[in-house]
Motif scaffolding. Sequence first.
Motif, PDB file in Angstrom:
ATOM      1  N   GLU A 126       1.036  -1.507  -0.074  1.00 19.21           N
ATOM      2  CA  GLU A 126       0.201  -0.036   0.005  1.00 19.21           C
ATOM      3  C   GLU A 126       1.164   0.612   0.066  1.00 19.21           C
ATOM      4  N   ASP A 127       1.785   1.149   0.643  1.00 24.57           N
ATOM      5  CA  ASP A 127       3.421   2.068   0.522  1.00 24.57           C
ATOM      6  C   ASP A 127       3.388   3.149  -1.240  1.00 24.57           C
ATOM      7  N   HIS A 128       3.225   1.427  -2.325  1.00 18.87           N
ATOM      8  CA  HIS A 128       3.696   1.544  -3.225  1.00 18.87           C
ATOM      9  C   HIS A 128       2.739   2.025  -4.600  1.00 18.87           C
ATOM     10  N   THR A 129       1.641   1.108  -4.379  1.00 19.72           N
ATOM     11  CA  THR A 129       0.864   1.364  -4.846  1.00 19.72           C
ATOM     12  C   THR A 129       0.442   2.521  -5.837  1.00 19.72           C
ATOM     13  N   ALA A 130       0.469   3.923  -5.887  1.00 19.75           N
ATOM     14  CA  ALA A 130       1.229   5.107  -5.813  1.00 19.75           C
ATOM     15  C   ALA A 130       1.730   5.249  -6.902  1.00 19.75           C
ATOM     16  N   ALA A 131       2.612   4.781  -6.959  1.00 20.76           N
ATOM     17  CA  ALA A 131       3.466   4.988  -7.927  1.00 20.76           C
ATOM     18  C   ALA A 131       3.344   4.418  -9.479  1.00 20.76           C
ATOM     19  N   THR A 163      -4.558   2.550  -1.731  1.00 17.95           N
ATOM     20  CA  THR A 163      -3.102   3.186  -0.970  1.00 17.95           C
ATOM     21  C   THR A 163      -2.963   3.604   0.298  1.00 17.95           C
ATOM     22  N   SER A 164      -1.710   3.849   1.634  1.00 13.22           N
ATOM     23  CA  SER A 164      -1.668   4.325   2.368  1.00 13.22           C
ATOM     24  C   SER A 164      -1.569   5.637   2.111  1.00 13.22           C
ATOM     25  N   SER A 165      -1.441   6.697   1.253  1.00 15.59           N
ATOM     26  CA  SER A 165      -1.445   7.948   0.845  1.00 15.59           C
ATOM     27  C   SER A 165      -2.699   9.082   0.496  1.00 15.59           C
ATOM     28  N   LEU A 169      -5.909   3.650   5.089  1.00 20.12           N
ATOM     29  CA  LEU A 169      -6.622   3.116   3.273  1.00 20.12           C
ATOM     30  C   LEU A 169      -6.750   4.645   2.714  1.00 20.12           C
ATOM     31  N   TYR A 170      -6.950   4.359   1.025  1.00 23.15           N
ATOM     32  CA  TYR A 170      -7.103   5.130   1.094  1.00 23.15           C
ATOM     33  C   TYR A 170      -7.182   4.708  -0.660  1.00 23.15           C
ATOM     34  N   TRP A 171      -8.659   5.641  -1.894  1.00 23.00           N
ATOM     35  CA  TRP A 171      -8.605   5.606  -2.453  1.00 23.00           C
ATOM     36  C   TRP A 171      -8.800   6.039  -4.174  1.00 23.00           C
ATOM     37  N   GLN A 172      -7.308   6.282  -4.661  1.00 25.69           N
ATOM     38  CA  GLN A 172      -7.043   7.110  -6.199  1.00 25.69           C
ATOM     39  C   GLN A 172      -7.455   6.308  -7.233  1.00 25.69           C
TER      40      GLN A 172
END
Length: 298
Positions: free
Chosen positions: A130-135, A147-149, A269-272
């Motif tokens: 979850e720390d890297h899904t935003a990438a 994601t966790s961001s 957790l967040y949904w982007q």
Amino acid sequence: MADLPLDQVRTLLAVVDEGTFDAAAAALHVTPSAISQRVKALEQRTGRVLLLRTKPARPTESGEVLVRLARQVARLERDAYAELGLSGTGEPTRVSVAVNADSLATWFLGVLTRVPEELRLCFELRREDEDHTAALLREGVVMAAVTSSPDAVPGCSVRPLGRMRYVPVAAPDFAARHLGGSLEQVLRDVPVVTFDRRDDFQDGFVRRLTRGRSGASALRHYVPTSEGFVDAVAAGLGWGLVPEAQADPLLRTGRLVGLAPGRTVDVPLYWQQWKLDSPALAQVAETVTATAAEALRG
């Protein structure tokens, strides 16, 4: 869009997806020379190097922006064709999502079963921490991510989903053998289970217990699946932080014991997702949010 010819942008995407100029040429039914000329023309137009000529070819940071643009344009085109009744082929809509392993193992698959079948969606899930899904969102590989961001990736919207709670646990025999003393002392030395070499979750827990003096033991086992991680802890290989939804049944049956009552770790957790007026993506977002509200802590 006159300054960024769509045929050149699509060609860049084809090279990234196919991996080589030759494979992109075959996919687009043109010559490799034409592929090379289009990519060079796009680089000249933007004044930036867009592609690393490696095997497989990879986009630069600037190239990732245009790859994401190409995927978004393709998504909007498919939605427009469907609304106009011009799709004709009956081809399902592909929705690519990055999701962490623990969500995938506990609550996220329930999302897929709730999406209306008449939408004819075909999911492509990418498992990532979850720390890297935003990438993957930034690179344009996926159109949405758990994601966790809370910080939105450029061109994306973000909404909170809830908190996934983790509890420190171990097998009863393991606890009896290794965890007889002060938890702050023993966790620095006893075997621990971690997901992979990037996983510092257990280390963070021990650092909080020891006020930053130490992380978890160097004697650690790497088990890179959520289900396998829980099985490894239950088998007595080491202690670990396990999602509450997976730990509770095993705690009730005695296969696991809690190590520190009241000492839990909550991960928000967040949904982007891309900022697109896409009916398919909007329906998925609503379903994800509703399912998360039932499965996660508020």
